[in-house]
Design a protein around this motif. Sequence first.
Motif, PDB file in Angstrom:
ATOM      1  N   LEU A 129       3.486   1.785  -0.230  1.00  0.00           N
ATOM      2  CA  LEU A 129       4.699   1.290  -0.865  1.00  0.00           C
ATOM      3  C   LEU A 129       5.418   0.291   0.034  1.00  0.00           C
ATOM      4  N   TYR A 130       5.431   0.543   1.341  1.00  0.00           N
ATOM      5  CA  TYR A 130       6.006  -0.426   2.283  1.00  0.00           C
ATOM      6  C   TYR A 130       5.266  -1.759   2.185  1.00  0.00           C
ATOM      7  N   ASP A 131       3.930  -1.669   2.094  1.00  0.00           N
ATOM      8  CA  ASP A 131       3.125  -2.901   2.000  1.00  0.00           C
ATOM      9  C   ASP A 131       3.482  -3.674   0.737  1.00  0.00           C
ATOM     10  N   TRP A 132       3.561  -2.968  -0.393  1.00  0.00           N
ATOM     11  CA  TRP A 132       3.924  -3.644  -1.647  1.00  0.00           C
ATOM     12  C   TRP A 132       5.287  -4.309  -1.508  1.00  0.00           C
ATOM     13  N   HIS A 133       6.226  -3.621  -0.875  1.00  0.00           N
ATOM     14  CA  HIS A 133       7.565  -4.179  -0.733  1.00  0.00           C
ATOM     15  C   HIS A 133       7.540  -5.437   0.121  1.00  0.00           C
ATOM     16  N   ARG A 134       6.779  -5.409   1.214  1.00  0.00           N
ATOM     17  CA  ARG A 134       6.670  -6.611   2.053  1.00  0.00           C
ATOM     18  C   ARG A 134       6.084  -7.768   1.260  1.00  0.00           C
TER      19      ARG A 134
END
Length: 368
Positions: A122-127
């Motif tokens: 989810l952090y990756d998607w947000h970035r």
Amino acid sequence: MTQNTPWLWQLPEWPQFNWERQALAPLEAQFLARSGQLVGASQHLAENDRETLRIDWLSNEAMETSAIEGEMLDRDSVQSSVRRQFGLKTDNRRSGPREAGIAEMMVALYRDFDGPLSAESLYDWHRMIMNGRRDLDVIGGWRQHSEPMQVVSGAVYEPKIHFEAPPSVNMDAEMAAFVDWFAGSRDLPAITRAGLAHFYFVCVHPFEDGNGRIGRAISEKALAQSLGRPSLIALSEMIARKQRGYYDALEAANRSLEITPWLLWFGETVLEAATLSQHKMTRLIDKTKMFSRLSGQLNTRQEKALLRLFRAEPDGFVGGLSAANYRQITGATAMTATRDLTDLVTKGALRKTGERRYTRYFLDLPPL
């Protein structure tokens, strides 16, 4: 909602949602049937057409999920970015950070649909979707600000609070619970799991921005996992078409942990999205057949115009194609446009309606 009414996350039963399984059973059965029809239709596509379908679907969903949040992206840049992510040939177009970011997220979602959902993913998607942003305190992590995360409308002096999410200090615990729930929910029916995952996630609202886009991506992931393959349904496009109803349904669901009405709205929307995708696939097959039948018989202007008309399917070119439209699309003179259009009618590519200045042309295709 009055000020004294607790938000869902303030209820002692949170996040134990309830719904009527029997009410959703017909929608679940229809979804599986329509998904099977989509798979069957895809078997009629050549490999290059399947690639076209995949690129168009990912590009369009990237465009539409962004548009729901008020971000209007450049279609050609998004499509070029999607192709680049797959290592395919592009026109070397330079994509903006927003186009590149949402394309990267959509391709990551497609490739790793069956992988586990985690805080890190989810952090990756947000970035990815916050690519190029400089106005947020945290990118690639849960929100940390001390002020309430609220959805508000109305004047500054008399705001209407539609929703308030759990405080930022709760995000680690809330999202650990959400990730655990998602991992343990794979035995739920497809629509139920996807709709519940979306609603649960947006209730927590863990990021400063981008929660809607990521919430819809989670729904896509849930549907794909239930089917065992990327769903290829136009979910974000259909939600964009029903945007007011989407926000109304989400707001109405915030009044109780009994969320059958939200799941019914979501399920109907998923079915409409599956039908839209089936129509798009049918038109892709029609396009392949038409261009194969007319191979070597079309000039570059005619090809360009037909491709533009097919791009507007399955809704069709608004108002029909006029000679003026044709000239604008192809750069042809008035005389050349008339000659080209007459030839396309003779060849069975277009059908003509009206006369003189009311003349309009439509793709000559069987009804959907």
